[in-house]
Every structure is written in structure tokens, then in C-alpha cells.
Design an enzyme around this catalytic site. Structure first.
Site, PDB file in Angstrom:
ATOM      1  N   ASP A  70       0.860  -1.180   0.000  1.00 31.24           N
ATOM      2  CA  ASP A  70       0.000   0.000   0.000  1.00 31.24           C
ATOM      3  C   ASP A  70       0.901   1.235   0.000  1.00 31.24           C
ATOM      4  O   ASP A  70       2.113   1.119   0.166  1.00 31.24           O
ATOM      5  CB  ASP A  70      -1.000   0.002   1.159  1.00 31.24           C
ATOM      6  CG  ASP A  70      -0.351   0.067   2.539  1.00 31.24           C
ATOM      7  OD1 ASP A  70       0.868  -0.183   2.649  1.00 31.24           O
ATOM      8  OD2 ASP A  70      -1.052   0.362   3.519  1.00 31.24           O
ATOM      9  N   TYR A  72       3.081   4.707   0.656  1.00 31.93           N
ATOM     10  CA  TYR A  72       3.789   5.277   1.805  1.00 31.93           C
ATOM     11  C   TYR A  72       2.808   6.123   2.627  1.00 31.93           C
ATOM     12  O   TYR A  72       1.944   6.800   2.067  1.00 31.93           O
ATOM     13  CB  TYR A  72       4.941   6.162   1.332  1.00 31.93           C
ATOM     14  CG  TYR A  72       6.057   5.418   0.628  1.00 31.93           C
ATOM     15  CD1 TYR A  72       6.756   4.398   1.265  1.00 31.93           C
ATOM     16  CD2 TYR A  72       6.441   5.770  -0.662  1.00 31.93           C
ATOM     17  CE1 TYR A  72       7.803   3.731   0.627  1.00 31.93           C
ATOM     18  CE2 TYR A  72       7.482   5.118  -1.302  1.00 31.93           C
ATOM     19  CZ  TYR A  72       8.162   4.092  -0.658  1.00 31.93           C
ATOM     20  OH  TYR A  72       9.192   3.445  -1.298  1.00 31.93           O
ATOM     21  N   PHE A  83       6.551   2.309  -4.386  1.00 30.31           N
ATOM     22  CA  PHE A  83       7.971   2.445  -4.026  1.00 30.31           C
ATOM     23  C   PHE A  83       8.575   3.796  -4.409  1.00 30.31           C
ATOM     24  O   PHE A  83       9.678   4.117  -4.008  1.00 30.31           O
ATOM     25  CB  PHE A  83       8.821   1.313  -4.635  1.00 30.31           C
ATOM     26  CG  PHE A  83       8.455  -0.051  -4.143  1.00 30.31           C
ATOM     27  CD1 PHE A  83       8.750  -0.434  -2.840  1.00 30.31           C
ATOM     28  CD2 PHE A  83       7.785  -0.955  -4.959  1.00 30.31           C
ATOM     29  CE1 PHE A  83       8.402  -1.690  -2.359  1.00 30.31           C
ATOM     30  CE2 PHE A  83       7.440  -2.218  -4.492  1.00 30.31           C
ATOM     31  CZ  PHE A  83       7.744  -2.584  -3.197  1.00 30.31           C
ATOM     32  N   HIS A 192       9.790  -9.009   0.414  1.00 27.83           N
ATOM     33  CA  HIS A 192       9.678  -7.565   0.238  1.00 27.83           C
ATOM     34  C   HIS A 192      11.046  -6.903   0.449  1.00 27.83           C
ATOM     35  O   HIS A 192      11.852  -7.379   1.259  1.00 27.83           O
ATOM     36  CB  HIS A 192       8.668  -7.020   1.252  1.00 27.83           C
ATOM     37  CG  HIS A 192       8.180  -5.654   0.965  1.00 27.83           C
ATOM     38  ND1 HIS A 192       8.868  -4.528   1.367  1.00 27.83           N
ATOM     39  CD2 HIS A 192       7.068  -5.214   0.320  1.00 27.83           C
ATOM     40  CE1 HIS A 192       8.203  -3.459   0.985  1.00 27.83           C
ATOM     41  NE2 HIS A 192       7.110  -3.838   0.348  1.00 27.83           N
TER      42      HIS A 192
END
Length: 228
Positions: A70, A72, A83, A192
């Protein structure tokens, strides 16, 4: 803008794909929730940037799908691409690790900023499984309907015959693998890039060279991964 002016459409052939979702009951329920959140809380990204990831390349130009969790959740970070952050924003830890793997994999030095639009313009679709979040509350918009939306986007892309790579980083992204049925596409999975999990399989996975090798084998222009 759609009728409730909650978000901006990309302005390309993704519009029809998204508008098809707008007609569905789950999406109306989702938008009611999201609209209420924007009215009564601080939510990221900005409304007009919710679908920003789709505006940089047409459907037929998508080569790579990088799937995050999801957005930031701190101020001035999220701008609609997973990202990625604005050029004036401090590079988040997960993106620092992505840059570290990029250097290990291809020898590309880390950029001085974290804006990944140069990837998006080459057909790298940078989306999350969930498209909005409350400030300082990761996963706060989980299980509200965004997962259905991202499922439909992924399934739609998987039905296309153009060469495509799906990059699944982390558990929420990895759950989408079940949607990918097209044997012509490449699926890359790892943990991740977060500092909490990067050492358990992300580092050393060499996703960037694997993507370009696949594209080269299918006579598709490779991605220039250098951040500009």
C-alpha cells in the site's frame, strides 16, 4: 474526472479499463469509504494521484508490473507509484534496498532521489495492491475493496498476449500469483525489499537482469533501469 470528482482518470486507454470497474457495486462502496476518509482524515496519495501509475504508458506498452503493498503513509511521500517518492523527498528504506539490489545486479549506482517516473514511462507499471492509506497508519485501507480492483487489473493484464513480467515482492503481492494463468508471461517472486525482510530473499534475487533477459528473448526493448 468521474462524477463524484474523487480521482482523475489517466487520460489514455486505461480510462476504459478503470471506468469498467467504476460501474461495479464493490467500486461504489469502495469510493464511498475512500471519499469519507479524505473528508475526515489525512489520506495519501492526493486524490488526483490515486491512479497516477496508469498515466505514463498505454496498456499495449506495459512490459513490467511491479506490485507493492500500500502507499507510503508519511507526508509528501506517496504520489501514486509504488515504491516511488517525489524528488524532494528522502529516499525510503525499501527503495534504498531496491537501489542496492539494482547496483548488485546491474552495477547501476543509486540515484540521488526516489522518483521512479523514468521507469513508468518505459512501460513499468508501479501499482500497489491497495491504492490509498491514512497518514501514519499502514494497511489502514486494507480489505475495503482495493484488493478487488488490483485483482481485476492484474487479471486483465494477464489475459494480454504481449510479453510481460510480473514482479511480486512480499506476501500481499505474492498472493496475486494465483491470478496469473498466462504461461507466456514471466513471474518473479521474492520477499519484500523492506529492511525487515530484504535479507530473506530479496537481496541476490537479480530481478532487473532477469526482466531484461526475458524482454530481450521476446524481441522487446529492454528497460533502462538508471533513474533520471
Amino acid at each position: 474526472m468521474i462524477k463524484n470528482e474523487l480521482f482523475s482518470l489517466p487520460g489514455n486507454d486505461w480510462d476504459d479499463v478503470i471506468l469498467n470497474e467504476v460501474k461495479q457495486t464493490y467500486f461504489n462502496q469502495l469510493m464511498n469509504f475512500v471519499n469519507e476518509q479524505y473528508e475526515h482524515a489525512t489520506v495519501y496519495p492526493k486524490k488526483e494521484e490515486i491512479f497516477a501509475a496508469f498515466q505514463f504508458a498505454n496498456v499495449c506498452d506495459v512490459k513490467v508490473v511491479i506490485l507493492g503493498q500500500d502507499p507510503y503513509h508519511n507526508e509528501n511521500q506517496a504520489h501514486g507509484l509504488c515504491f516511488s517518492v517525489g524528488k524532494d523527498c528522502k529516499i525510503p528504506p525499501s527503495l534504498k534496498n531496491i537501489y542496492q539490489e539494482l547496483y548488485t545486479d546491474l552495477g547501476i549506482e543509486a540515484a540521488s532521489h526516489g522518483n521512479l517516473i523514468s521507469w513508468a514511462k518505459q512501460g513499468v507499471l508501479l501499482i500497489n495492491t491497495v491504492f490509498t492509506v491514512r497518514e501514519h497508519e499502514p494497511n489502514s485501507h486494507k480489505d475495503k475493496g482495493w484488493e478487488i480492483f488490483s485483482d481485476h487489473i492484474i487479471s486483465y493484464l494477464d489475459q494480454l498476449e504481449q510479453p510481460m513480467v510480473f514482479v511480486l515482492w512480499g506476501t500481499p503481492s505474492g498472493k496475486k500469483k494465483k491470478l496469473l494463468k498466462n504461461k507466456a508471461h514471466l513471474i518473479l517472486e521474492s520477499t519484500h525489499p523492506s529492511p525487515l525482510s530484504s535479507y530473506r530473499g530479496f537481496f541476490g534475487s537479480k530481478p532487473f537482469s532477469k526482466i531484461n533477459q526475458y524482454l530481450k528473448e521476446h524481441n522487446v526493448a529492454e528497460i533502462d533501469w538508471k533513474i533520471i
